[in-house]
Write a protein that holds these residues in place. Structure first.
Motif, mmCIF file in Angstrom:
data_model
loop_
_atom_site.group_PDB
_atom_site.id
_atom_site.type_symbol
_atom_site.label_atom_id
_atom_site.label_comp_id
_atom_site.label_asym_id
_atom_site.label_seq_id
_atom_site.Cartn_x
_atom_site.Cartn_y
_atom_site.Cartn_z
ATOM 1 N N CYS A 185 0.836 -1.201 0.000
ATOM 2 C CA CYS A 185 0.000 0.000 0.000
ATOM 3 C C CYS A 185 0.870 1.250 0.000
ATOM 4 C CB CYS A 185 -0.916 0.022 1.220
ATOM 5 S SG CYS A 185 -2.429 -0.885 0.944
ATOM 6 N N ALA A 186 1.937 1.213 0.797
ATOM 7 C CA ALA A 186 2.830 2.367 0.850
ATOM 8 C C ALA A 186 3.466 2.594 -0.514
ATOM 9 C CB ALA A 186 3.909 2.137 1.906
ATOM 10 N N SER A 187 3.920 1.516 -1.128
ATOM 11 C CA SER A 187 4.556 1.636 -2.438
ATOM 12 C C SER A 187 3.550 2.144 -3.465
ATOM 13 C CB SER A 187 5.122 0.266 -2.832
ATOM 14 O OG SER A 187 4.981 0.023 -4.192
ATOM 15 N N ARG A 188 2.331 1.667 -3.369
ATOM 16 C CA ARG A 188 1.296 2.080 -4.307
ATOM 17 C C ARG A 188 0.916 3.553 -4.077
ATOM 18 N NH1 ARG A 188 -3.906 1.270 -5.996
ATOM 19 N NH2 ARG A 188 -4.877 0.758 -4.025
ATOM 20 N N TRP A 189 0.929 3.959 -2.804
ATOM 21 C CA TRP A 189 0.615 5.347 -2.489
ATOM 22 C C TRP A 189 1.655 6.273 -3.128
ATOM 23 C CZ3 TRP A 189 2.971 9.375 0.058
ATOM 24 C CH2 TRP A 189 2.137 10.467 0.392
ATOM 25 N N THR A 190 2.925 5.877 -2.995
ATOM 26 C CA THR A 190 3.996 6.655 -3.628
ATOM 27 C C THR A 190 3.779 6.741 -5.131
ATOM 28 O OG1 THR A 190 5.372 5.477 -2.044
ATOM 29 C CG2 THR A 190 6.499 6.922 -3.603
ATOM 30 N N ASN A 191 3.457 5.606 -5.724
ATOM 31 C CA ASN A 191 3.264 5.585 -7.174
ATOM 32 C C ASN A 191 2.089 6.443 -7.612
ATOM 33 O OD1 ASN A 191 5.413 3.929 -7.735
ATOM 34 N ND2 ASN A 191 4.230 2.039 -7.557
ATOM 35 N N VAL A 192 0.989 6.354 -6.883
ATOM 36 C CA VAL A 192 -0.218 7.049 -7.318
ATOM 37 C C VAL A 192 -0.160 8.536 -7.002
ATOM 38 C CG1 VAL A 192 -2.709 7.259 -6.936
ATOM 39 C CG2 VAL A 192 -1.675 5.009 -7.233
ATOM 40 N N TYR A 193 0.338 8.886 -5.801
ATOM 41 C CA TYR A 193 0.265 10.289 -5.400
ATOM 42 C C TYR A 193 1.502 11.089 -5.762
ATOM 43 C CZ TYR A 193 -4.185 9.881 -3.191
ATOM 44 O OH TYR A 193 -5.512 9.718 -2.993
ATOM 45 N N ILE A 194 2.664 10.454 -5.701
ATOM 46 C CA ILE A 194 3.879 11.231 -5.992
ATOM 47 C C ILE A 194 4.243 11.109 -7.470
ATOM 48 C CG2 ILE A 194 6.320 11.512 -5.414
ATOM 49 C CD1 ILE A 194 5.663 10.778 -2.597
ATOM 50 N N LEU A 195 4.264 9.872 -7.973
ATOM 51 C CA LEU A 195 4.631 9.713 -9.387
ATOM 52 C C LEU A 195 3.424 9.854 -10.319
ATOM 53 C CD1 LEU A 195 7.187 6.782 -9.094
ATOM 54 C CD2 LEU A 195 7.623 9.227 -9.186
ATOM 55 N N GLU A 196 2.246 9.880 -9.764
ATOM 56 C CA GLU A 196 1.014 10.061 -10.536
ATOM 57 C C GLU A 196 0.803 9.008 -11.623
ATOM 58 O OE1 GLU A 196 0.993 14.163 -11.631
ATOM 59 O OE2 GLU A 196 0.374 14.791 -9.641
ATOM 60 N N ILE A 197 1.083 7.778 -11.231
ATOM 61 C CA ILE A 197 0.778 6.614 -12.069
ATOM 62 C C ILE A 197 -0.727 6.343 -11.979
ATOM 63 C CG2 ILE A 197 1.136 4.110 -12.187
ATOM 64 C CD1 ILE A 197 3.643 5.410 -12.940
ATOM 65 N N GLU A 198 -1.315 5.794 -13.047
ATOM 66 C CA GLU A 198 -2.736 5.406 -12.969
ATOM 67 C C GLU A 198 -2.941 4.314 -11.913
ATOM 68 O OE1 GLU A 198 -4.760 4.268 -16.756
ATOM 69 O OE2 GLU A 198 -2.872 5.000 -17.582
ATOM 70 N N GLU A 199 -4.119 4.307 -11.311
ATOM 71 C CA GLU A 199 -4.389 3.301 -10.274
ATOM 72 C C GLU A 199 -4.281 1.879 -10.837
ATOM 73 O OE1 GLU A 199 -7.760 4.028 -7.833
ATOM 74 O OE2 GLU A 199 -6.894 2.630 -6.393
ATOM 75 N N HIS A 200 -4.830 1.671 -12.038
ATOM 76 C CA HIS A 200 -4.772 0.338 -12.652
ATOM 77 C C HIS A 200 -3.325 -0.137 -12.786
ATOM 78 C CE1 HIS A 200 -5.237 -2.925 -15.467
ATOM 79 N NE2 HIS A 200 -4.502 -2.289 -16.354
ATOM 80 N N VAL A 201 -2.463 0.747 -13.330
ATOM 81 C CA VAL A 201 -1.064 0.358 -13.542
ATOM 82 C C VAL A 201 -0.364 0.116 -12.205
ATOM 83 C CG1 VAL A 201 1.144 1.110 -14.479
ATOM 84 C CG2 VAL A 201 -0.958 1.510 -15.766
ATOM 85 N N SER A 202 -0.689 0.955 -11.207
ATOM 86 C CA SER A 202 -0.027 0.788 -9.915
ATOM 87 C C SER A 202 -0.348 -0.579 -9.311
ATOM 88 C CB SER A 202 -0.447 1.904 -8.957
ATOM 89 O OG SER A 202 -1.725 1.636 -8.405
ATOM 90 N N LEU A 203 -1.565 -1.073 -9.578
ATOM 91 C CA LEU A 203 -1.939 -2.375 -9.023
ATOM 92 C C LEU A 203 -1.267 -3.523 -9.770
ATOM 93 C CD1 LEU A 203 -5.638 -1.928 -8.057
ATOM 94 C CD2 LEU A 203 -3.869 -2.933 -6.638
ATOM 95 N N MET A 204 -0.881 -3.274 -11.015
ATOM 96 C CA MET A 204 -0.267 -4.348 -11.783
ATOM 97 C C MET A 204 1.178 -4.625 -11.349
ATOM 98 S SD MET A 204 -2.388 -5.782 -13.652
ATOM 99 C CE MET A 204 -4.132 -5.430 -13.428
ATOM 100 N N HIS A 205 1.723 -3.740 -10.510
ATOM 101 C CA HIS A 205 3.028 -4.024 -9.919
ATOM 102 C C HIS A 205 2.955 -5.160 -8.906
ATOM 103 C CE1 HIS A 205 4.079 0.202 -11.216
ATOM 104 N NE2 HIS A 205 5.154 -0.439 -11.569
ATOM 105 N N VAL A 206 1.744 -5.630 -8.647
ATOM 106 C CA VAL A 206 1.554 -6.587 -7.554
ATOM 107 C C VAL A 206 2.350 -7.876 -7.763
ATOM 108 C CG1 VAL A 206 -0.523 -7.714 -8.456
ATOM 109 C CG2 VAL A 206 -0.256 -7.423 -6.012
ATOM 110 N N HIS A 207 2.461 -8.316 -9.010
ATOM 111 C CA HIS A 207 3.193 -9.562 -9.266
ATOM 112 C C HIS A 207 4.681 -9.392 -8.957
ATOM 113 C CE1 HIS A 207 -0.481 -10.583 -11.242
ATOM 114 N NE2 HIS A 207 -0.323 -9.655 -12.161
#
Lengths: 393, 393, 393
Positions: A128-150
């Motif tokens: 979640c922390a990593s995704r928060w960084t991606n979504v809020y700081i790097l402004e990655i789309e939510e869908h793409v941020s979730l695909m980092h899960v693998h």
């Protein structure tokens, strides 16, 4: 925890707009597909160990539901406005928890339920922390941020697995083998993951055309990687025989590789090439890993998640950057920035996964976790009461 | 192939209208049901042979994904404007490939993967050609043309099976038996086919009322044929005991029989009568086949597809013609023409199936295919590497 | 019967409005989830007896399809205008038949198929009558009236089971044990029930916000009850080991408890508390039942439905009344009436269930039913022809 939930989740129930909920009813079938993958697919995928079926399936649902509840709570704090706008949190939480289920594959049979729960808590928090960084700081789309899960799940799982690997662990015991029935149960899980992977890659994609492309491209990729799995499995065996583990892993690799780019790929053949490469990685990868990595790094990954989820995931991330650059070639200086961002986001994800995995590994080795001794690895009897001992136990 | 796909599939991705894609998102859940039937249902349905579970399930997905990819490619050329207008090609391809999966039931355990792949290629090509004739020359509806898939698959499979049947094949070996676990896996596949058959019969039906009727009528028919399966199975056994093979076959026969006419039937009782007749055929049929056909024609159909899919399919086609005549009785001279057309279309389908199956049978007997000897029939060990030999192998 | 159906169901097919059918296409995916639960989930849930797998699954589908057909017919007469207005009858019939499947769990292994069919017929009739009273006389919502199904099924099943319990029935035979494979099959059914329970609790709820709340709350409740199942299972065992039966039962209890109130609960934590209590009941309940009830009442409930469905159902009904009172506290004199009505409706349901179950129990003991002797309990071989006897049979 209940009290926290009251304050954190409560309000959202009343601030609904019709818009949001009608959107929700549209994606409910796709959510159920993802739910089936998380609760059923991964559990049965890991059920291939002949003496560890109960634990594979049981601990999978335990880790999944704990992870989902914890993630829902975290996302409420971390993504307050995202939730209001478009997404039901259980769906994103279910997708986030896939990281835990992948990591659980790496330590399959080597961790007790308490260790798995600790891992699930730390891992979902870190993701979640990593995704928060991606979504809020790097402004990655939510869908793409979730695909980092693998990728996250793999690197985290490998680090944890590195700590849990005992020098005395040998394959000779035979406990780690599969038998015919357990392989069929595992096939069951594999097929459900295979069938619903297009839903996983498309459920969060906005726009009807993009969503359709995501579904089609994922289907083509997993179709090709299933074929490659059979072809390479026969070619790499000296008697030309197929191996079930290849089929399990390689059929899914295509779906992982398409996660990032399924919705932007314009021609099926690109999806098919990615599926092909992912399938090749998943079948040939374990040979290289066994030769080089295992002996050098002393890392032991029960289920082979490195080649099943990690490498295809990396391939997908790289392909996403390349495709993005190609599609925006004419206007690269102006629109090429997101490609760089994606590289950065990938690096952050891997970094957080490795560090968090390393720390979690240390945590799980603490005496408080009562890690099972090696002699008790891969054995249901340590954790489950059997009414009578069945044949073969 | 990838290059071909680029030119053949590529353009369609850009020429989307919102209309088409929003229609697609509506049928996506039903597509997933069909996908589950094709990839999971048929595979596990055939997994009843105690020593052939891996191959039944593994080769099923191999044949299915190859067939789907090939069919998507063929349909792009054969039905260029159909695709643009209303249908996603993966769905129709998945439904077409059911012909291959049915034929695979007839040669179950007797063909190696290479033979199955050849069969899948030839069969999907032949079925597409037959469907092209039906849709473009005879102007049959696309939905109805796809419902010929059961009949086509049966006749094709029987012809291939006739060539592969060896005089030395005897049942004594016991390899062809089921055991308790394999029968339960088969039941698993049967139930998923049963549950999603209403989706199969309704997914391509246009019009909300017709679609609802198709779903309801199919449900009533499979409900009745499931009951008949139990009743007749007990009645035909001298000890009044049930037989699992009857349950597997007869529960599904109702769905096959309703394929053509599910959307035009006005009263549930007609659907139920058709389901009743189909169930009777599927249970009693094998006795007659064993007495007459097998000895006369020397054809050996492992899975009994003739009575499970072929005869109920023919019943459904005939019922469709009769119902069409009845519903248009008052205006028969003017509107009766389609009934004749349907008879013609059925004849063409059977003709193409028999000829293509005959030729495929010869192809599969060529030395190049390395057909397995009879002693290797029904045995997973010929094709799969077992980590260690399980009990019973 | 066919004739009856003609007159009773026929007309409804033509009197459709577009409104109704488009609503139907929206709930079709959720209907399929319920269908999977009824046909597949309950069947495999009961397949945990090592020598009774065929019967558990086979008789489940037999009872389910007969019950659905009979209920559709009854509902046509009893709820004529309801059907026209909003609901497809197959869906409500599938939900009603859950009562039969729950009762079948109580007599699992002790009743022959003929007895099960009789039970299914009487029970669906009684449940329809009870539901008719609730909907037309007490004016309960249709959704809530269907949620009585768990309570009805339990009390009916317990009464029948009381009649069928033989004094000579002992556990020593070992026939009633599970083995590893049968427990995994049972886990398969459990997981599918678990995953689709949110659909069961939400499919009939009107209003998008209410539907979304029903889905979310049910998910939270079953998530909590799954966690509690693991925790309490380990805590109640002297070696800290988990027991599969606890996991089967307690994971589902949360969904049952939420049936009534899922759509009105405003905060997830209330759902979680209910899930927690239901999970506790399902794990600890059997110990008390074994100590007190079994010896006092001589009632023997094979599958433990009393604690899995009955008590969580009662908990849910009581919670519904309490929540209703709390949410309408300020305006209780004016709006509190429905709470009283709900108490009345619950009493009627239990009364009808107990009386009908008592009468059915007597019926099933009649000579005409040829009840199997105790020595033939829990044994597939009494009802199924085995091609050859498998190992362990």
């Amino acid at each position: 925890m209940a009290k926290l939930l009251l304050t954190s989740m409560g309000p959202s129930f009343s601030s609904d707009t019709n818009q949001a909920t009608s959107g929700y009813s549209k994606i409910y079938p796709a959510f159920q597909d993802v739910n089936v993958m998380v609760i059923f697919g991964f559990g049965f995928l890991l059920a291939y160990l002949k003496r560890y079926g109960f634990s594979s399936i049981g601990f999978n649902i335990l880790a999944a539901v704990l992870g989902v509840q914890w993630t829902v709570l975290l996302e409420r704090f971390l993504f307050p406005d995202e939730k209001e706008k478009h997404l039901p949190s259980i769906l994103t939480a279910s997708m986030s928890v896939v990281a835990v289920l992948i990591s659980a594959g790496a330590v399959l049979g080597k961790a007790n339920p308490f260790q798995l729960i600790c891992m699930a808590m730390v891992e979902t928090t870190a993701f979640c922390a990593s995704r928060w960084t991606n979504v809020y700081i790097l402004e990655i789309e939510e869908h793409v941020s979730l695909m980092h899960v693998h990728i996250f799940g793999t690197f985290f799982g490998l680090m944890v697995s590195w700590w849990l690997t005992q020098p005395s662990l040998r394959r000779e015991t035979g406990k780690e083998d599969s038998d015919v029935t357990s392989d069929l149960f595992s096939m069951l899980g594999t097929l459900f993951l295979w069938m619903f992977w297009p839903s996983f890659n498309s459920v969060l994609v906005d726009g009807v055309v993009e969503k359709r492309n995501a579904i089609h491209n994922t289907y083509y990729a997993i179709a090709v990687s299933a074929v490659i799995a059979f072809a390479l499995s026969a070619l790499t065996n000296k008697n030309g025989k197929l191996q079930m583990t290849h089929i399990h892993g390689a059929t899914l690799a295509g779906g992982v590789a398409l996660g990032f780019s399924a919705h932007i790929i314009q021609s099926p053949w690109i999806a098919m090439v990615l599926g092909f490469l992912a399938g090749v990685m998943a079948v040939l990868g374990p040979y290289f890993v066994k030769m080089c990595l295992n002996s050098a790094v002393k890392m032991y990954d029960t289920c082979g998640i490195h080649c099943m989820f990690g490498m295809p995931g990396l391939l997908g991330a790289i392909a996403y950057v390349i495709l993005f650059v190609i599609y925006n070639w004419n206007n690269l200086p102006a629109r090429g920035y997101p490609a760089l961002i994606e590289v950065g986001s990938l690096s952050i994800t891997i970094l957080v996964a490795v560090i968090a995995g390393f720390i979690t590994g240390i945590l799980l080795k603490l005496n408080i976790c009562k890690a099972p001794p090696v002699s008790k690895y891969f054995d249901d009897q340590v954790y489950w009461e059997f009414p009578h001992l069945a044949v073969g136990f």
